[in-house]
Structure formats: C-alpha cells, structure tokens
Design a protein around this motif. Structure first.
Motif, mmCIF file in Angstrom:
data_model
loop_
_atom_site.group_PDB
_atom_site.id
_atom_site.type_symbol
_atom_site.label_atom_id
_atom_site.label_comp_id
_atom_site.label_asym_id
_atom_site.label_seq_id
_atom_site.Cartn_x
_atom_site.Cartn_y
_atom_site.Cartn_z
ATOM 1 N N GLY A 1 0.819 -1.193 0.000
ATOM 2 C CA GLY A 1 0.000 0.000 0.000
ATOM 3 C C GLY A 1 0.854 1.245 0.000
ATOM 4 O O GLY A 1 2.059 1.197 0.215
ATOM 5 N N ILE A 2 0.235 2.339 -0.225
ATOM 6 C CA ILE A 2 0.923 3.618 -0.249
ATOM 7 C C ILE A 2 0.689 4.278 1.103
ATOM 8 O O ILE A 2 -0.450 4.592 1.446
ATOM 9 C CB ILE A 2 0.378 4.512 -1.384
ATOM 10 C CG1 ILE A 2 0.524 3.784 -2.728
ATOM 11 C CG2 ILE A 2 1.073 5.861 -1.404
ATOM 12 C CD1 ILE A 2 -0.206 4.447 -3.862
ATOM 13 N N PRO A 3 1.743 4.464 1.905
ATOM 14 C CA PRO A 3 1.542 5.056 3.227
ATOM 15 C C PRO A 3 0.801 6.387 3.141
ATOM 16 O O PRO A 3 1.074 7.211 2.278
ATOM 17 C CB PRO A 3 2.972 5.266 3.736
ATOM 18 C CG PRO A 3 3.796 4.301 2.953
ATOM 19 C CD PRO A 3 3.122 4.193 1.606
ATOM 20 N N GLY B 1 -7.027 5.910 -0.981
ATOM 21 C CA GLY B 1 -8.381 5.979 -0.456
ATOM 22 C C GLY B 1 -9.019 4.607 -0.537
ATOM 23 O O GLY B 1 -8.403 3.608 -0.182
ATOM 24 N N GLU B 2 -10.251 4.551 -1.026
ATOM 25 C CA GLU B 2 -10.942 3.267 -1.145
ATOM 26 C C GLU B 2 -10.480 2.480 -2.363
ATOM 27 O O GLU B 2 -10.643 1.279 -2.422
ATOM 28 C CB GLU B 2 -12.459 3.481 -1.204
ATOM 29 C CG GLU B 2 -13.094 3.784 0.132
ATOM 30 C CD GLU B 2 -12.650 5.115 0.722
ATOM 31 O OE1 GLU B 2 -12.595 6.121 -0.008
ATOM 32 O OE2 GLU B 2 -12.344 5.135 1.925
ATOM 33 N N ALA B 3 -9.931 3.173 -3.346
ATOM 34 C CA ALA B 3 -9.451 2.496 -4.553
ATOM 35 C C ALA B 3 -8.245 1.645 -4.192
ATOM 36 O O ALA B 3 -7.293 2.117 -3.590
ATOM 37 C CB ALA B 3 -9.086 3.508 -5.622
ATOM 38 N N THR B 4 -8.307 0.389 -4.553
ATOM 39 C CA THR B 4 -7.236 -0.555 -4.245
ATOM 40 C C THR B 4 -6.916 -1.347 -5.498
ATOM 41 O O THR B 4 -7.824 -1.821 -6.180
ATOM 42 C CB THR B 4 -7.667 -1.520 -3.107
ATOM 43 O OG1 THR B 4 -8.088 -0.746 -1.982
ATOM 44 C CG2 THR B 4 -6.536 -2.441 -2.708
ATOM 45 N N ARG B 5 -5.634 -1.476 -5.812
ATOM 46 C CA ARG B 5 -5.183 -2.254 -6.970
ATOM 47 C C ARG B 5 -4.354 -3.413 -6.422
ATOM 48 O O ARG B 5 -3.323 -3.207 -5.780
ATOM 49 C CB ARG B 5 -4.351 -1.395 -7.895
ATOM 50 C CG ARG B 5 -3.842 -2.155 -9.115
ATOM 51 C CD ARG B 5 -3.040 -1.252 -9.981
ATOM 52 N NE ARG B 5 -3.961 -0.272 -10.556
ATOM 53 C CZ ARG B 5 -3.852 0.222 -11.761
ATOM 54 N NH1 ARG B 5 -2.868 -0.117 -12.538
ATOM 55 N NH2 ARG B 5 -4.723 1.090 -12.215
ATOM 56 N N ILE B 6 -4.799 -4.630 -6.702
ATOM 57 C CA ILE B 6 -4.184 -5.853 -6.181
ATOM 58 C C ILE B 6 -3.474 -6.569 -7.317
ATOM 59 O O ILE B 6 -4.032 -6.728 -8.405
ATOM 60 C CB ILE B 6 -5.273 -6.779 -5.585
ATOM 61 C CG1 ILE B 6 -6.102 -6.021 -4.535
ATOM 62 C CG2 ILE B 6 -4.654 -8.035 -4.998
ATOM 63 C CD1 ILE B 6 -7.427 -6.667 -4.209
ATOM 64 N N SER C 1 0.673 -8.188 -2.779
ATOM 65 C CA SER C 1 1.098 -6.901 -3.300
ATOM 66 C C SER C 1 -0.115 -6.081 -3.733
ATOM 67 O O SER C 1 -0.972 -6.565 -4.466
ATOM 68 C CB SER C 1 2.035 -7.117 -4.490
ATOM 69 O OG SER C 1 2.392 -5.902 -5.073
ATOM 70 N N PHE C 2 -0.180 -4.829 -3.229
ATOM 71 C CA PHE C 2 -1.275 -3.950 -3.622
ATOM 72 C C PHE C 2 -0.872 -2.494 -3.480
ATOM 73 O O PHE C 2 0.112 -2.170 -2.835
ATOM 74 C CB PHE C 2 -2.546 -4.234 -2.802
ATOM 75 C CG PHE C 2 -2.495 -3.744 -1.380
ATOM 76 C CD1 PHE C 2 -3.046 -2.529 -1.019
ATOM 77 C CD2 PHE C 2 -1.905 -4.514 -0.387
ATOM 78 C CE1 PHE C 2 -3.006 -2.077 0.288
ATOM 79 C CE2 PHE C 2 -1.866 -4.072 0.928
ATOM 80 C CZ PHE C 2 -2.414 -2.848 1.269
ATOM 81 N N GLU C 3 -1.670 -1.655 -4.118
ATOM 82 C CA GLU C 3 -1.525 -0.203 -4.020
ATOM 83 C C GLU C 3 -2.876 0.336 -3.586
ATOM 84 O O GLU C 3 -3.909 -0.196 -3.991
ATOM 85 C CB GLU C 3 -1.166 0.405 -5.376
ATOM 86 C CG GLU C 3 0.085 -0.147 -5.986
ATOM 87 C CD GLU C 3 0.129 0.040 -7.495
ATOM 88 O OE1 GLU C 3 1.139 -0.365 -8.070
ATOM 89 O OE2 GLU C 3 -0.829 0.561 -8.090
#
Length: 134
Positions: free
Chosen positions: A4-6, A33-38, A28-30
């Motif tokens: 994630g992005i701190p 906010g609520e948007a999450t890329r896995i 692994s993810f980014e």
C-alpha cells in the motif's frame, strides 16, 4: 513487496478490511483511499467506483494475447483460466466484460462485478481471495 501507499489507505471500514486482509496475506497492492489495486501474478484486481456512479466494482484485468503465437502459449491459457476462476469465486449473478485495445499489441480483458453495498463487496472479495490464494 508493496503493502500500500503510506498515508493513502482507505479511511472507511470496508476499505480498511480489504487492505488489512491483503497486508496479512502479504499480497502486493496499491491503495489510494478506497481504490485498491491488487497484483496477482499477471492479473490485476481493482476495487473502484462503479462506472455507473452508483456503488463500487471489482474489476479483474487480464492481458490477452497480442499475436497468434502468444495465443498458443500455455502461460496465457493459465492466466485467462486464473482470471475466470477468480471471477467465478466472487459468486456474482452477472459479470460485465470490456475489451481494451487502446494499446496496440497489448489488449486486455476487464471482468467487472458491481456492488451497491461496499461492505458486501469487501466480504465477497475477501472470501474469493481466500479460496483463490489457498
């Protein structure tokens, strides 16, 4: 491995639930906010606002073969099968599909599942990922 992005993680409980699960499992993810890329090997799973503007969606993006020789590649078949397996594990009554050919030579297929309730989305995604990841 990214976790994630701190400072950009979701503030809503349902987004925290998804992102917490991913951190626990070392997936692994980014997040912004609520948007999450896995990232699941060659498959990308995104949690995003639904295009309709009502609710949220899980979007599974899988690369498609750009040539006939790539279409014969076993890895391509495994990737497509993995994406369809994950889509099936979401237990949706309806799947939407979009073909993206905007990058010549790099087509992709998006499998879309929309949810009106983000808590249901979070529960279904976590349940599906538990089965998918084993």
């Amino acid at each position: 491995m990214e976790e994630g992005i701190p400072g950009h993680a979701g503030k809503t409980e349902w987004a925290k639930k998804i992102q917490g699960f991913l951190k626990e499992r070392g997936v692994s993810f980014e997040a912004e906010g609520e948007a999450t890329r896995i990232h699941l090997d060659d498959i990308v799973v995104e949690v995003t606002e639904a295009e309709s503007g009502e609710g949220y969606a899980i979007v599974i993006t899988v690369p498609l073969p750009g040539s006939s020789s790539e279409a014969l590649d076993e890895a391509t078949g495994r990737t497509l099968a993995s994406a369809m397996k994950l889509a099936g594990l979401l237990g949706a009554e309806e799947l939407g599909y979009e073909l993206d050919t905007s990058l010549p030579g790099y087509p992709s297929l998006r499998i879309i599942v929309e949810y009106g309730d983000p808590n249901t989305l979070a529960d279904k995604l976590i349940e599906a990922l538990k089965k998918y990841l084993g």
